[in-house]
Design a protein around this motif. Sequence first.
Motif, short mmCIF file in Angstrom:
data_model
loop_
_atom_site.label_atom_id
_atom_site.label_comp_id
_atom_site.label_asym_id
_atom_site.label_seq_id
_atom_site.Cartn_x
_atom_site.Cartn_y
_atom_site.Cartn_z
N HIS A 89 0.83 -1.20 0.00
CA HIS A 89 0.00 0.00 0.00
C HIS A 89 0.87 1.26 0.00
CE1 HIS A 89 -3.17 2.83 1.04
NE2 HIS A 89 -2.45 3.22 2.09
N LYS A 90 1.91 1.26 0.81
CA LYS A 90 2.80 2.42 0.87
C LYS A 90 3.52 2.63 -0.45
CE LYS A 90 5.17 1.28 4.54
NZ LYS A 90 6.20 1.39 5.64
N GLU A 91 3.94 1.53 -1.08
CA GLU A 91 4.64 1.65 -2.36
C GLU A 91 3.71 2.18 -3.45
OE1 GLU A 91 7.69 1.90 -4.77
OE2 GLU A 91 7.84 1.28 -2.66
N GLN A 92 2.46 1.71 -3.44
CA GLN A 92 1.49 2.22 -4.42
C GLN A 92 1.20 3.69 -4.20
OE1 GLN A 92 -1.84 -0.40 -3.82
NE2 GLN A 92 -0.88 -2.13 -4.88
N ARG A 93 1.10 4.09 -2.93
CA ARG A 93 0.84 5.51 -2.64
C ARG A 93 2.04 6.36 -3.02
NH1 ARG A 93 -1.72 7.40 3.00
NH2 ARG A 93 -3.62 6.80 1.89
N ARG A 94 3.25 5.86 -2.74
CA ARG A 94 4.46 6.59 -3.13
C ARG A 94 4.49 6.79 -4.64
NH1 ARG A 94 10.10 6.91 -1.40
NH2 ARG A 94 9.52 5.78 0.48
N ALA A 95 4.19 5.74 -5.40
CA ALA A 95 4.17 5.85 -6.86
C ALA A 95 3.13 6.86 -7.31
CB ALA A 95 3.90 4.48 -7.48
N ARG A 96 1.98 6.86 -6.66
CA ARG A 96 0.92 7.81 -6.98
C ARG A 96 1.36 9.25 -6.73
NH1 ARG A 96 -4.41 7.80 -3.30
NH2 ARG A 96 -5.33 9.80 -3.91
N ILE A 97 2.08 9.46 -5.64
CA ILE A 97 2.59 10.80 -5.31
C ILE A 97 3.60 11.25 -6.36
CG2 ILE A 97 3.99 12.09 -3.66
CD1 ILE A 97 2.71 10.33 -1.45
N LEU A 98 4.50 10.35 -6.74
CA LEU A 98 5.53 10.71 -7.71
C LEU A 98 4.93 10.99 -9.08
CD1 LEU A 98 8.31 8.15 -6.71
CD2 LEU A 98 8.24 10.60 -6.21
N ASP A 99 3.95 10.21 -9.47
CA ASP A 99 3.26 10.47 -10.75
C ASP A 99 2.54 11.82 -10.70
OD1 ASP A 99 4.15 8.12 -11.87
OD2 ASP A 99 2.33 6.98 -11.42
N SER A 100 1.97 12.13 -9.56
CA SER A 100 1.31 13.43 -9.39
C SER A 100 2.32 14.57 -9.46
CB SER A 100 0.57 13.48 -8.06
OG SER A 100 -0.50 12.56 -8.03
#
Length: 218
Positions: A17-28
Amino acid sequence: MSQSTTSDGRSQRWDEHKEQRRARILDSAIAVIEESGVDFSVQAIAAQTGLPRPVVYRHFKDRADLDEQIRQRILKILMADLLPSLHPAGTVGEAVAHAVTTYVLWTEKYPRLHHFLGIGVDKPAVSGARGQISSALTTLFVSALSRTGADIAPARPMAYGTIGFVDGVVSSWRTSPSAPAEQIVSLLTASLLALLETTAKEQGIDLDRTTPVVDLLG
């Protein structure tokens, strides 16, 4: 199922979950840079992601770590396009033109991402990517020189010099893009081919832009 196994499963799901959220933040963050430029705030990333600002920071050590992770994300996009172009085919002229065109058009497509990489040129992510590209080019040069029995000593400085030259020309152009991309591609391609032909001649290798790559690399 033991308590330890259950705990391990929960820990794994939380890590995912943390890795998915981190990826989402970086894409944003990349979306924010593309829209607004390199002078962006963490608040802008948070708004783009739909998360509170403290939650964004929770996934990174500090702002410097966030910026470095963004650079790594951008470089992943660049390398996905660029590295395949360093597996040349056709003639030497076609191979050089293809690699140069790939990079120049990428910077034209993503000028603000290229600018962000430029202001972090001394950071580990960018220097590491340049080293990776230079290493791939060194391998090509070593293969060509070895096949003809020539001295392989020039391979590494030639590779690193080539990358430095291309990067310098493109960075200068992106700072003030008064010429069309096609002109920059033509300039770089002609310059690199002249350099390759001259170096090959000094090593006793019969090479010009019409030489098939397969004749050099096997």
